[in-house]
Design a protein around this motif. Structure first.
Motif, PDB file in Angstrom:
ATOM      1  N   THR A  72      13.782  38.968  21.341  1.00 12.52           N
ATOM      2  CA  THR A  72      12.724  39.287  22.304  1.00 12.52           C
ATOM      3  C   THR A  72      11.932  40.468  21.738  1.00 12.52           C
ATOM      4  O   THR A  72      12.487  41.530  21.493  1.00 12.52           O
ATOM      5  CB  THR A  72      13.317  39.663  23.677  1.00 12.52           C
ATOM      6  N   VAL A  88      10.597  36.087  28.768  1.00 12.61           N
ATOM      7  CA  VAL A  88      11.927  35.615  29.162  1.00 12.61           C
ATOM      8  C   VAL A  88      11.822  34.613  30.314  1.00 12.61           C
ATOM      9  O   VAL A  88      12.538  33.608  30.338  1.00 12.61           O
ATOM     10  CB  VAL A  88      12.859  36.792  29.496  1.00 12.61           C
ATOM     11  N   VAL A 105      22.344  35.867  26.703  1.00 12.79           N
ATOM     12  CA  VAL A 105      21.653  36.919  25.959  1.00 12.79           C
ATOM     13  C   VAL A 105      22.657  38.018  25.645  1.00 12.79           C
ATOM     14  O   VAL A 105      23.566  38.284  26.430  1.00 12.79           O
ATOM     15  CB  VAL A 105      20.439  37.489  26.747  1.00 12.79           C
ATOM     16  N   PHE A 107      22.505  42.154  23.972  1.00 14.88           N
ATOM     17  CA  PHE A 107      21.487  43.184  23.805  1.00 14.88           C
ATOM     18  C   PHE A 107      22.151  44.533  23.602  1.00 14.88           C
ATOM     19  O   PHE A 107      23.333  44.712  23.884  1.00 14.88           O
ATOM     20  CB  PHE A 107      20.557  43.247  25.031  1.00 14.88           C
ATOM     21  N   TYR A 115      17.257  43.386  30.999  1.00 14.09           N
ATOM     22  CA  TYR A 115      17.830  42.043  31.143  1.00 14.09           C
ATOM     23  C   TYR A 115      18.487  41.806  32.498  1.00 14.09           C
ATOM     24  O   TYR A 115      18.367  40.719  33.059  1.00 14.09           O
ATOM     25  CB  TYR A 115      18.807  41.756  30.003  1.00 14.09           C
ATOM     26  N   CYS A 119      14.973  40.763  34.393  1.00 12.58           N
ATOM     27  CA  CYS A 119      14.997  39.340  34.041  1.00 12.58           C
ATOM     28  C   CYS A 119      15.995  38.512  34.833  1.00 12.58           C
ATOM     29  O   CYS A 119      15.941  37.289  34.795  1.00 12.58           O
ATOM     30  CB  CYS A 119      15.275  39.185  32.550  1.00 12.58           C
ATOM     31  N   PHE A 121      19.442  38.346  34.554  1.00 12.97           N
ATOM     32  CA  PHE A 121      20.732  37.990  33.982  1.00 12.97           C
ATOM     33  C   PHE A 121      21.827  38.719  34.756  1.00 12.97           C
ATOM     34  O   PHE A 121      21.570  39.727  35.402  1.00 12.97           O
ATOM     35  CB  PHE A 121      20.803  38.397  32.501  1.00 12.97           C
TER      36      PHE A 121
END
Length: 131
Positions: A72, A88, A105, A107, A115, A119, A121
């Motif tokens: 990303t 995303v 994912v 990170f 995230y 996003c 997650f």
């Protein structure tokens, strides 16, 4: 200025190598991204502004139920404006449309809030071996 997002968008390797260098703070590489993505990816999302590649995310997959967010990237001058979240989100939509059941994912710790909070997650147990 309008930002557009393209699933499996057309790009040239030089532009993506330059974005990688900007995004990860490294020297500009010579990776043949087109060949790599065509071979290993479900798809990718490109973010464009005025003809310039300003964002990118790769969606690798296992050919079945699992897709994986990789690389990303948002150009430094366009960060904190929702571009990464939009990349995303588009990747999530396309992985779902491809009948994937899971989107994974990993990170670095400083991206945790992005995230999880931005996003959507959720935290899960996972394992990693440094090679």
């Amino acid at each position: 200025m309008t930002i557009t997002y393209d699933w499996r968008g057309d790009f040239d390797n030089a532009s993506l190598n330059a974005l990688h260098a900007d995004g990860f703070g490294s020297a500009v590489g010579q990776t043949d991204w087109r060949a790599r993505l065509e071979r290993h990816s479900l798809g990718w999302v490109c973010a464009w502004e005025d003809g310039f590649l300003i964002g990118f995310v790769n969606v690798a997959w296992d050919g079945g139920a699992h897709a994986f967010i990789l690389d990303t990237l948002v150009a430094r001058h366009r960060r904190s404006r929702g571009v990464g979240a939009a990349l995303v989100a588009a990747a999530t939509t396309e992985a779902r449309a491809a009948k994937c059941e899971w989107l994974h994912v990993d990170f670095e710790e400083h991206l945790r809030s992005f995230y999880f909070d931005v996003c959507g997650f959720r935290e899960t147990p996972a394992g990693l071996i440094a090679l």
